[in-house]
Design a protein around this motif. Sequence first.
Motif, PDB file in Angstrom:
ATOM      1  N   SER A 126       0.831  -1.204   0.000  1.00 19.93           N
ATOM      2  CA  SER A 126       0.000   0.000   0.000  1.00 19.93           C
ATOM      3  C   SER A 126       0.868   1.257   0.000  1.00 19.93           C
ATOM      4  N   ASP A 127       2.163   1.081   0.266  1.00 19.06           N
ATOM      5  CA  ASP A 127       3.099   2.208   0.344  1.00 19.06           C
ATOM      6  C   ASP A 127       3.861   2.365  -0.971  1.00 19.06           C
ATOM      7  N   ASN A 128       3.836   3.559  -1.527  1.00 12.38           N
ATOM      8  CA  ASN A 128       4.555   3.804  -2.777  1.00 12.38           C
ATOM      9  C   ASN A 128       6.036   3.508  -2.655  1.00 12.38           C
ATOM     10  N   SER A 129       6.623   3.800  -1.496  1.00 15.41           N
ATOM     11  CA  SER A 129       8.064   3.560  -1.317  1.00 15.41           C
ATOM     12  C   SER A 129       8.398   2.084  -1.479  1.00 15.41           C
ATOM     13  N   VAL A 130       7.524   1.221  -0.981  1.00 15.98           N
ATOM     14  CA  VAL A 130       7.723  -0.225  -1.130  1.00 15.98           C
ATOM     15  C   VAL A 130       7.598  -0.628  -2.592  1.00 15.98           C
ATOM     16  N   LEU A 131       6.624  -0.074  -3.273  1.00 14.87           N
ATOM     17  CA  LEU A 131       6.404  -0.393  -4.684  1.00 14.87           C
ATOM     18  C   LEU A 131       7.571   0.060  -5.552  1.00 14.87           C
ATOM     19  N   ILE A 132       8.128   1.220  -5.235  1.00 14.96           N
ATOM     20  CA  ILE A 132       9.284   1.728  -5.990  1.00 14.96           C
ATOM     21  C   ILE A 132      10.494   0.818  -5.783  1.00 14.96           C
ATOM     22  N   ASP A 133      10.690   0.373  -4.551  1.00 15.04           N
ATOM     23  CA  ASP A 133      11.795  -0.550  -4.276  1.00 15.04           C
ATOM     24  C   ASP A 133      11.607  -1.869  -5.028  1.00 15.04           C
ATOM     25  N   ILE A 134      10.377  -2.366  -5.069  1.00 21.09           N
ATOM     26  CA  ILE A 134      10.094  -3.608  -5.785  1.00 21.09           C
ATOM     27  C   ILE A 134      10.409  -3.439  -7.270  1.00 21.09           C
ATOM     28  N   ALA A 135       9.958  -2.327  -7.842  1.00 22.52           N
ATOM     29  CA  ALA A 135      10.200  -2.072  -9.257  1.00 22.52           C
ATOM     30  C   ALA A 135      11.699  -2.030  -9.559  1.00 22.52           C
ATOM     31  N   THR A 136      12.453  -1.404  -8.655  1.00 20.10           N
ATOM     32  CA  THR A 136      13.908  -1.316  -8.825  1.00 20.10           C
ATOM     33  C   THR A 136      14.537  -2.704  -8.758  1.00 20.10           C
ATOM     34  N   GLU A 137      14.058  -3.527  -7.830  1.00 20.28           N
ATOM     35  CA  GLU A 137      14.597  -4.873  -7.645  1.00 20.28           C
ATOM     36  C   GLU A 137      14.396  -5.749  -8.878  1.00 20.28           C
ATOM     37  N   ILE A 138      13.297  -5.545  -9.608  1.00 24.21           N
ATOM     38  CA  ILE A 138      13.059  -6.386 -10.784  1.00 24.21           C
ATOM     39  C   ILE A 138      13.619  -5.761 -12.055  1.00 24.21           C
ATOM     40  N   GLY A 139      14.358  -4.658 -11.891  1.00 19.19           N
ATOM     41  CA  GLY A 139      15.112  -4.097 -13.009  1.00 19.19           C
ATOM     42  C   GLY A 139      14.393  -3.055 -13.843  1.00 19.19           C
ATOM     43  N   LEU A 140      13.305  -2.488 -13.311  1.00 19.72           N
ATOM     44  CA  LEU A 140      12.623  -1.438 -14.067  1.00 19.72           C
ATOM     45  C   LEU A 140      13.369  -0.113 -13.947  1.00 19.72           C
ATOM     46  N   ASP A 141      13.117   0.775 -14.890  1.00 18.88           N
ATOM     47  CA  ASP A 141      13.670   2.126 -14.838  1.00 18.88           C
ATOM     48  C   ASP A 141      13.013   2.844 -13.666  1.00 18.88           C
ATOM     49  N   ARG A 142      13.798   3.093 -12.624  1.00 22.04           N
ATOM     50  CA  ARG A 142      13.239   3.615 -11.373  1.00 22.04           C
ATOM     51  C   ARG A 142      12.570   4.985 -11.561  1.00 22.04           C
ATOM     52  N   ASN A 143      13.233   5.890 -12.241  1.00 26.08           N
ATOM     53  CA  ASN A 143      12.681   7.233 -12.408  1.00 26.08           C
ATOM     54  C   ASN A 143      11.400   7.214 -13.238  1.00 26.08           C
ATOM     55  N   ARG A 144      11.424   6.449 -14.312  1.00 32.22           N
ATOM     56  CA  ARG A 144      10.220   6.350 -15.142  1.00 32.22           C
ATOM     57  C   ARG A 144       9.072   5.731 -14.348  1.00 32.22           C
ATOM     58  N   PHE A 145       9.379   4.692 -13.583  1.00 28.97           N
ATOM     59  CA  PHE A 145       8.349   4.041 -12.780  1.00 28.97           C
ATOM     60  C   PHE A 145       7.758   5.009 -11.756  1.00 28.97           C
ATOM     61  N   MET A 146       8.618   5.766 -11.089  1.00 26.10           N
ATOM     62  CA  MET A 146       8.148   6.725 -10.092  1.00 26.10           C
ATOM     63  C   MET A 146       7.210   7.751 -10.716  1.00 26.10           C
ATOM     64  N   GLN A 147       7.558   8.222 -11.898  1.00 30.84           N
ATOM     65  CA  GLN A 147       6.711   9.201 -12.580  1.00 30.84           C
ATOM     66  C   GLN A 147       5.367   8.587 -12.973  1.00 30.84           C
ATOM     67  N   ASP A 148       5.433   7.380 -13.531  1.00 33.78           N
ATOM     68  CA  ASP A 148       4.201   6.723 -13.976  1.00 33.78           C
ATOM     69  C   ASP A 148       3.308   6.331 -12.801  1.00 33.78           C
ATOM     70  N   LEU A 149       3.918   5.955 -11.699  1.00 39.09           N
ATOM     71  CA  LEU A 149       3.157   5.484 -10.540  1.00 39.09           C
ATOM     72  C   LEU A 149       2.175   6.543 -10.035  1.00 39.09           C
TER      73      LEU A 149
END
Length: 208
Positions: A126-149
């Motif tokens: 439920s926390d965006n910070s957790v979701l951003i960390d997950i996205a980073t762990e699976i190799g997604l573009d962190r900045n793009r993911f943060m913007q899209d989220l």
Amino acid sequence: MNSPSTILYYVYDPMCSWCWGYKPTWESIKASLRSDIEIRYVLGGLAEDTDKPMPMQMRTQIAEYWHKIESYLGTEFNHDFWTLNEPRRATYPACRAIIAARAQGAESEMYAAIQNAYYLKAKNPSDNSVLIDIATEIGLDRNRFMQDLTAQETQQALLQEIAFARSIGGNSFPSLFLSKDNAMVELPVDYQHPEVTVSQVRSVISSD
């Protein structure tokens, strides 16, 4: 060969505990049908955004669901989640994370990673910070993911997807719907016997 108009819709929420329990069966269904039919994932949106802590009665109820699923299906849960986190009844953030990951071609990877973080690692999706960390762990573009989220377009896409799920009858998760020649058929969800669903799907797609 079946026509391109034949589609199996899987309506889900990344924080739905029954979807987690259903995962081994669903993976088996997908493996059996992958070459026969198009499969589309549809977010159902279990719980809207909220900053309020989950009421204790609801915590107890959901924790009991986990034990029930564990007993019924043998699914593994990390019950430490309930003592390590301040749960909120909010799954829309995780749903938006799926859409943000989909934009990078990684919906299924994000779905699996959210489930693993939530149910096995006692993290709070439920926390965006957790979701951003997950996205980073699976190799997604962190900045793009943060913007899209957090983009308004992502929220609009989620609401449209939820509306579609409701329009076909996807009010509980997981749900399965088979569309053939513009006719929609709901399939019963068998949590333990993937071959039952595979047989039903093949029966429908082979009929005239």
